[in-house]
Design a protein around this motif. Structure first.
Motif, PDB file in Angstrom:
ATOM      1  N   PHE A  95       0.832  -1.213   0.000  1.00 16.54           N
ATOM      2  CA  PHE A  95       0.000   0.000   0.000  1.00 16.54           C
ATOM      3  C   PHE A  95       0.863   1.257   0.000  1.00 16.54           C
ATOM      4  CE2 PHE A  95      -3.511  -2.554   2.315  1.00 16.54           C
ATOM      5  CZ  PHE A  95      -3.934  -3.069   1.106  1.00 16.54           C
ATOM      6  N   ARG A  96       1.921   1.275   0.799  1.00 18.27           N
ATOM      7  CA  ARG A  96       2.769   2.465   0.852  1.00 18.27           C
ATOM      8  C   ARG A  96       3.469   2.695  -0.489  1.00 18.27           C
ATOM      9  NH1 ARG A  96       3.438   1.022   6.546  1.00 18.27           N
ATOM     10  NH2 ARG A  96       2.645   2.791   7.758  1.00 18.27           N
ATOM     11  N   HIS A  97       3.891   1.610  -1.136  1.00 13.97           N
ATOM     12  CA  HIS A  97       4.538   1.755  -2.440  1.00 13.97           C
ATOM     13  C   HIS A  97       3.564   2.312  -3.471  1.00 13.97           C
ATOM     14  CE1 HIS A  97       7.489   0.559  -5.614  1.00 13.97           C
ATOM     15  NE2 HIS A  97       6.379   0.563  -6.343  1.00 13.97           N
ATOM     16  N   GLU A  98       2.386   1.721  -3.541  1.00 15.82           N
ATOM     17  CA  GLU A  98       1.430   2.139  -4.559  1.00 15.82           C
ATOM     18  C   GLU A  98       0.851   3.527  -4.265  1.00 15.82           C
ATOM     19  OE1 GLU A  98       1.245   0.603  -7.276  1.00 15.82           O
ATOM     20  OE2 GLU A  98       2.354  -1.170  -6.626  1.00 15.82           O
ATOM     21  N   LEU A  99       0.629   3.850  -3.001  1.00 17.96           N
ATOM     22  CA  LEU A  99       0.142   5.183  -2.668  1.00 17.96           C
ATOM     23  C   LEU A  99       1.189   6.254  -2.967  1.00 17.96           C
ATOM     24  CD1 LEU A  99      -1.792   4.478   0.658  1.00 17.96           C
ATOM     25  CD2 LEU A  99      -2.776   5.184  -1.531  1.00 17.96           C
ATOM     26  N   ALA A 100       2.462   5.866  -2.887  1.00 19.47           N
ATOM     27  CA  ALA A 100       3.522   6.810  -3.286  1.00 19.47           C
ATOM     28  C   ALA A 100       3.412   7.132  -4.770  1.00 19.47           C
ATOM     29  CB  ALA A 100       4.894   6.212  -2.962  1.00 19.47           C
ATOM     30  N   HIS A 101       3.050   6.144  -5.585  1.00 13.98           N
ATOM     31  CA  HIS A 101       2.830   6.402  -7.011  1.00 13.98           C
ATOM     32  C   HIS A 101       1.692   7.404  -7.204  1.00 13.98           C
ATOM     33  CE1 HIS A 101       5.597   3.793  -9.052  1.00 13.98           C
ATOM     34  NE2 HIS A 101       5.169   2.700  -8.457  1.00 13.98           N
ATOM     35  N   VAL A 102       0.616   7.231  -6.436  1.00 11.84           N
ATOM     36  CA  VAL A 102      -0.526   8.141  -6.549  1.00 11.84           C
ATOM     37  C   VAL A 102      -0.121   9.548  -6.129  1.00 11.84           C
ATOM     38  CG1 VAL A 102      -2.863   8.644  -5.736  1.00 11.84           C
ATOM     39  CG2 VAL A 102      -2.179   6.268  -6.166  1.00 11.84           C
ATOM     40  N   LYS A 103       0.582   9.650  -5.017  1.00 11.17           N
ATOM     41  CA  LYS A 103       0.997  10.959  -4.509  1.00 11.17           C
ATOM     42  C   LYS A 103       1.913  11.682  -5.484  1.00 11.17           C
ATOM     43  CE  LYS A 103       2.685  13.083  -0.241  1.00 11.17           C
ATOM     44  NZ  LYS A 103       3.139  12.810   1.146  1.00 11.17           N
ATOM     45  N   ARG A 104       2.763  10.921  -6.188  1.00  4.31           N
ATOM     46  CA  ARG A 104       3.692  11.500  -7.152  1.00  4.31           C
ATOM     47  C   ARG A 104       3.040  11.757  -8.516  1.00  4.31           C
ATOM     48  NH1 ARG A 104       8.964  10.560  -7.463  1.00  4.31           N
ATOM     49  NH2 ARG A 104       8.634   9.481  -9.445  1.00  4.31           N
ATOM     50  N   ARG A 105       1.787  11.322  -8.670  1.00  3.43           N
ATOM     51  CA  ARG A 105       1.059  11.439  -9.943  1.00  3.43           C
ATOM     52  C   ARG A 105       1.811  10.708 -11.066  1.00  3.43           C
ATOM     53  NH1 ARG A 105       0.246  16.242  -7.252  1.00  3.43           N
ATOM     54  NH2 ARG A 105      -1.923  16.854  -6.979  1.00  3.43           N
ATOM     55  N   ASP A 106       2.295   9.533 -10.738  1.00  2.00           N
ATOM     56  CA  ASP A 106       3.052   8.761 -11.720  1.00  2.00           C
ATOM     57  C   ASP A 106       2.184   8.227 -12.850  1.00  2.00           C
ATOM     58  OD1 ASP A 106       5.537   9.145 -10.613  1.00  2.00           O
ATOM     59  OD2 ASP A 106       5.487   7.335  -9.384  1.00  2.00           O
ATOM     60  N   ALA A 107       0.880   8.114 -12.627  1.00  4.72           N
ATOM     61  CA  ALA A 107      -0.001   7.656 -13.709  1.00  4.72           C
ATOM     62  C   ALA A 107       0.071   8.621 -14.891  1.00  4.72           C
ATOM     63  CB  ALA A 107      -1.438   7.540 -13.207  1.00  4.72           C
ATOM     64  N   LEU A 108       0.154   9.920 -14.602  1.00  5.04           N
ATOM     65  CA  LEU A 108       0.286  10.909 -15.676  1.00  5.04           C
ATOM     66  C   LEU A 108       1.631  10.756 -16.370  1.00  5.04           C
ATOM     67  CD1 LEU A 108      -0.706  13.381 -17.219  1.00  5.04           C
ATOM     68  CD2 LEU A 108       0.225  14.815 -15.388  1.00  5.04           C
ATOM     69  N   ALA A 109       2.694  10.516 -15.586  1.00  3.75           N
ATOM     70  CA  ALA A 109       4.026  10.325 -16.170  1.00  3.75           C
ATOM     71  C   ALA A 109       4.041   9.118 -17.099  1.00  3.75           C
ATOM     72  CB  ALA A 109       5.069  10.161 -15.064  1.00  3.75           C
ATOM     73  N   VAL A 110       3.369   8.034 -16.694  1.00  9.86           N
ATOM     74  CA  VAL A 110       3.315   6.829 -17.525  1.00  9.86           C
ATOM     75  C   VAL A 110       2.560   7.116 -18.818  1.00  9.86           C
ATOM     76  CG1 VAL A 110       2.370   4.493 -17.695  1.00  9.86           C
ATOM     77  CG2 VAL A 110       3.541   5.215 -15.611  1.00  9.86           C
ATOM     78  N   PHE A 111       1.441   7.812 -18.712  1.00  8.89           N
ATOM     79  CA  PHE A 111       0.646   8.133 -19.897  1.00  8.89           C
ATOM     80  C   PHE A 111       1.456   8.974 -20.886  1.00  8.89           C
ATOM     81  CE2 PHE A 111      -2.209  11.123 -22.084  1.00  8.89           C
ATOM     82  CZ  PHE A 111      -2.993  10.223 -22.792  1.00  8.89           C
ATOM     83  N   LEU A 112       2.115  10.006 -20.373  1.00 13.38           N
ATOM     84  CA  LEU A 112       2.900  10.874 -21.244  1.00 13.38           C
ATOM     85  C   LEU A 112       4.091  10.134 -21.850  1.00 13.38           C
ATOM     86  CD1 LEU A 112       2.914  14.204 -19.181  1.00 13.38           C
ATOM     87  CD2 LEU A 112       1.547  13.647 -21.201  1.00 13.38           C
ATOM     88  N   SER A 113       4.686   9.227 -21.090  1.00  9.55           N
ATOM     89  CA  SER A 113       5.823   8.477 -21.622  1.00  9.55           C
ATOM     90  C   SER A 113       5.393   7.547 -22.749  1.00  9.55           C
ATOM     91  CB  SER A 113       6.503   7.678 -20.505  1.00  9.55           C
ATOM     92  OG  SER A 113       5.689   6.609 -20.057  1.00  9.55           O
ATOM     93  N   ARG A 114       4.175   6.989 -22.653  1.00 14.06           N
ATOM     94  CA  ARG A 114       3.695   6.109 -23.723  1.00 14.06           C
ATOM     95  C   ARG A 114       3.414   6.917 -25.001  1.00 14.06           C
ATOM     96  NH1 ARG A 114       5.583   1.490 -22.566  1.00 14.06           N
ATOM     97  NH2 ARG A 114       4.434   0.769 -24.405  1.00 14.06           N
ATOM     98  N   ILE A 115       2.856   8.121 -24.824  1.00 19.19           N
ATOM     99  CA  ILE A 115       2.641   9.004 -25.975  1.00 19.19           C
ATOM    100  C   ILE A 115       3.986   9.375 -26.593  1.00 19.19           C
ATOM    101  CG2 ILE A 115       1.810  11.268 -26.719  1.00 19.19           C
ATOM    102  CD1 ILE A 115      -0.441   9.338 -26.117  1.00 19.19           C
ATOM    103  N   PHE A 116       4.944   9.684 -25.738  1.00 12.38           N
ATOM    104  CA  PHE A 116       6.283  10.048 -26.201  1.00 12.38           C
ATOM    105  C   PHE A 116       6.912   8.903 -26.989  1.00 12.38           C
ATOM    106  CE2 PHE A 116      10.858   9.765 -25.462  1.00 12.38           C
ATOM    107  CZ  PHE A 116      11.296  10.977 -25.965  1.00 12.38           C
ATOM    108  N   LEU A 117       6.792   7.673 -26.467  1.00 11.96           N
ATOM    109  CA  LEU A 117       7.375   6.525 -27.167  1.00 11.96           C
ATOM    110  C   LEU A 117       6.657   6.261 -28.488  1.00 11.96           C
ATOM    111  CD1 LEU A 117       8.101   3.982 -24.287  1.00 11.96           C
ATOM    112  CD2 LEU A 117       9.770   5.211 -25.669  1.00 11.96           C
ATOM    113  N   ALA A 118       5.356   6.508 -28.506  1.00 11.70           N
ATOM    114  CA  ALA A 118       4.612   6.320 -29.757  1.00 11.70           C
ATOM    115  C   ALA A 118       5.131   7.253 -30.841  1.00 11.70           C
ATOM    116  CB  ALA A 118       3.121   6.557 -29.527  1.00 11.70           C
ATOM    117  N   ALA A 119       5.534   8.463 -30.441  1.00 15.36           N
ATOM    118  CA  ALA A 119       6.034   9.436 -31.413  1.00 15.36           C
ATOM    119  C   ALA A 119       7.517   9.255 -31.720  1.00 15.36           C
ATOM    120  CB  ALA A 119       5.791  10.851 -30.902  1.00 15.36           C
TER     121      ALA A 119
END
Length: 234
Positions: A95-119
């Protein structure tokens, strides 16, 4: 140049299609997933209060093999059904590991990185930068777990067991998973070097590393666009 452009477009279309399929897979999973037991929910609530991260769903599914986090506006943590057999200590580390991802807004970072890799999929530097950004994200979350006082040896052992348990490729595409492929060995080495008598905060290196490789994404994209522009003008 026409052949190169067609190849690049085909690759980009493949990556975007894979993202769309991953999104569909995750939506289907969210509909079929269930709430965990009362014991797990109570523990999760207490960890949320400790970390100050609220508004996160907690779900379990037999389609999940390794815990992961997903969701830009409505984040959720997904657990395998086998989590019911885990101890409170192991669940607290997850829980602490995954909540750290939420707090850091890493989901947005992952989304942007996938768009970046697509381009920029054809540029090998883009893949190197993406891999390093993943490593720094996971390291920062690992250190959040250690800062809470969990024993490095216990946390490393859990990660080692998780290394052989990977979600399917669609779930890996757009999620943050604590058993991220290719990062476990380095992270375990880092964890086992930690001094358990010192209360740690996520290192500045991890924070700066994640930010630095995000900037590298932008730089690679800019250089790639300039190269393409110059080629067209020639």
């Amino acid at each position: 140049m026409e052949i190169f452009a067609l190849l690049w477009l085909a690759g980009s279309a493949f990556f975007l299609l894979r993202m769309a399929m991953a999104g569909s897979r995750l939506r289907s999973l969210a509909r079929s997933a269930k709430r965990p037991s009362q014991r797990i929910r109570n523990l999760f609530t207490s960890i949320q209060l400790e970390t100050g991260v609220q508004g996160v769903r907690l779900l379990v599914s037999d389609s999940v093999v390794s815990p992961f986090t997903h969701g830009l506006t409505h984040p959720g943590i997904y657990l395998p059904n086998s989590s019911e057999n885990r101890s409170d200590e192991e669940l607290a580390m997850i829980f602490r590991h995954e909540l750290a991802h939420v707090k850091r807004r890493d989901a947005l970072a992952v989304f942007l990185s996938r768009i970046f890799l697509a381009a920029n999929w054809i540029n090998p530097l883009a893949w190197v930068a993406n891999r390093q950004a993943i490593h720094f994200r996971e390291e920062a979350c690992d250190e959040s777990v250690l800062a809470a006082g969990h024993a490095p040896s216990a946390y490393a052992e859990m990660l080692f067991r998780q290394a052989s348990q990977q979600n399917d490729r669609y779930l890996q595409t757009c999620t943050t998973s604590m058993a991220e492929t290719g990062t476990i060995e380095q992270r375990i080495k880092m964890i086992l070097k930690q001094n358990t008598t010192i209360t740690r905060k996520p290192s500045q290196l991890a924070k700066l590393g994640a930010a630095g490789f995000t900037m590298l994404f932008v730089l690679i994209g800019f250089v790639g666009s300039q190269t393409a522009t110059n080629s067209d003008s020639d």
